[in-house]
Write a protein that holds these residues in place. Structure first.
Motif, PDB file in Angstrom:
ATOM      1  N   ALA A 106     -10.676  24.205  -2.523  1.00 41.92           N
ATOM      2  CA  ALA A 106      -9.377  24.165  -3.293  1.00 41.92           C
ATOM      3  C   ALA A 106      -9.485  24.849  -4.506  1.00 41.92           C
ATOM      4  O   ALA A 106      -8.512  25.617  -4.862  1.00 41.92           O
ATOM      5  N   GLU A 107     -10.648  24.867  -5.104  1.00 41.15           N
ATOM      6  CA  GLU A 107     -11.013  25.690  -6.139  1.00 41.15           C
ATOM      7  C   GLU A 107     -10.912  27.207  -5.773  1.00 41.15           C
ATOM      8  O   GLU A 107     -10.401  28.051  -6.642  1.00 41.15           O
TER       9      GLU A 107
ATOM     10  N   HIS B 128      -7.134  28.007  -5.421  1.00 42.40           N
ATOM     11  CA  HIS B 128      -6.522  28.134  -6.719  1.00 42.40           C
ATOM     12  C   HIS B 128      -6.989  29.249  -7.223  1.00 42.40           C
ATOM     13  O   HIS B 128      -6.022  29.943  -7.970  1.00 42.40           O
ATOM     14  N   THR B 129      -7.987  29.950  -7.591  1.00 40.49           N
ATOM     15  CA  THR B 129      -8.747  30.866  -8.229  1.00 40.49           C
ATOM     16  C   THR B 129      -7.754  32.224  -7.559  1.00 40.49           C
ATOM     17  O   THR B 129      -7.340  32.965  -8.333  1.00 40.49           O
TER      18      THR B 129
ATOM     19  N   ASN C 158      -4.060  32.568  -8.240  1.00 35.91           N
ATOM     20  CA  ASN C 158      -3.888  32.827  -9.539  1.00 35.91           C
ATOM     21  C   ASN C 158      -4.222  34.293 -10.004  1.00 35.91           C
ATOM     22  O   ASN C 158      -3.987  34.606 -11.126  1.00 35.91           O
TER      23      ASN C 158
ATOM     24  N   TRP D  40      -0.436  28.169  -8.886  1.00 35.14           N
ATOM     25  CA  TRP D  40      -0.083  26.864  -9.336  1.00 35.14           C
ATOM     26  C   TRP D  40      -1.422  26.215  -9.888  1.00 35.14           C
ATOM     27  O   TRP D  40      -2.462  26.752  -9.577  1.00 35.14           O
TER      28      TRP D  40
ATOM     29  N   LEU E 184      -4.708  23.610 -10.188  1.00 38.77           N
ATOM     30  CA  LEU E 184      -5.738  23.158  -9.165  1.00 38.77           C
ATOM     31  C   LEU E 184      -5.005  21.882  -8.514  1.00 38.77           C
ATOM     32  O   LEU E 184      -5.029  21.655  -7.511  1.00 38.77           O
TER      33      LEU E 184
ATOM     34  N   TRP F  89      -2.580  22.751  -5.995  1.00 37.63           N
ATOM     35  CA  TRP F  89      -3.282  23.331  -4.626  1.00 37.63           C
ATOM     36  C   TRP F  89      -3.876  22.208  -4.069  1.00 37.63           C
ATOM     37  O   TRP F  89      -3.889  22.221  -2.600  1.00 37.63           O
ATOM     38  N   SER F  90      -4.643  21.304  -4.614  1.00 34.72           N
ATOM     39  CA  SER F  90      -5.459  20.469  -3.986  1.00 34.72           C
ATOM     40  C   SER F  90      -4.482  19.320  -3.157  1.00 34.72           C
ATOM     41  O   SER F  90      -4.650  19.004  -1.963  1.00 34.72           O
TER      42      SER F  90
END
Length: 190
Positions: free
Chosen positions: A30-31, A34-35, A38, A50, A52, A55-56
């Motif tokens: 998920a990290e 997310h990265t 972005n 979004w 984190l 996104w999770s």
């Protein structure tokens, strides 16, 4: 309904070069997503920069359903791209073109800025499309719907063997309907 009779989208049958795995939020995926979401080059095209937590939750929702499979594509063991493989019959794309029950769709984001512009997207798209057609005999075409303004994405899909079958108007964009048919007779007409 017909969409209730088909299973969730499969993972593509992959060769040695690329691997595709389901996202594992517990393993830090998920990290990663997310990265990447972005990063400016992804955020512009996906409009999903979004936090984190969101996104999770989104990845958990997809993993718990049968519409879409969130995946990471790995090259040489390293994650390079985020994929969503989906059943068109369960997607908002379904009413916009004459889809078939087995049609599969794919969304792709090459994550790191240093990995774009190197032909990785073209190679990955070709491999994933071939792998989806191999994984599901009922699938006669793999589709994608990049924004018509995203010329780099359209070029990558075209170079990967997808054909531009028309345009579809979605709530958030006008998209090029890109189709990778199993056979030439599998291109949609409308």
């Amino acid at each position: 309904m017909l969409k209730d009779l088909i299973g969730p989208p499969p993972l593509p049958v992959m060769g040695v070069k690329w691997q595709v795995t389901l996202v594992d939020p517990q393993a830090g995926d998920a990290e990663i997503v997310h990265t990447w979401m972005n990063e400016p080059h992804v955020a512009t095209a996906w409009d999903q920069a979004w936090p984190l937590e969101r996104w999770s939750a989104e990845l958990g929702r997809q993993l718990g359903g049968d519409h879409s499979r969130p995946c990471l594509a790995h090259l040489g063991g390293a994650p390079v791209a985020y994929l969503e493989i989906y059943r068109v019959a369960r997607d908002r794309l379904a009413p916009l073109y004459p889809h078939r029950p087995g049609d599969l769709g794919v969304h792709v984001a090459i994550g790191a800025p240093g990995d774009i512009g190197r032909g990785l997207g073209r190679d990955l798209l070709r491999t994933v499309a071939d792998g989806l057609l191999a994984a599901d005999d009922s699938c006669t075409r793999v589709v994608a719907e990049p924004n018509i303004l995203n010329s780099a994405s359209i070029r990558a899909f075209t170079a990967a063997g997808f054909r531009r079958a028309g345009e579809v108007t979605m709530p958030h964009k006008i998209a090029a309907l890109m189709v990778r048919p199993r056979d030439e007779g599998d291109l949609p007409t409308w």
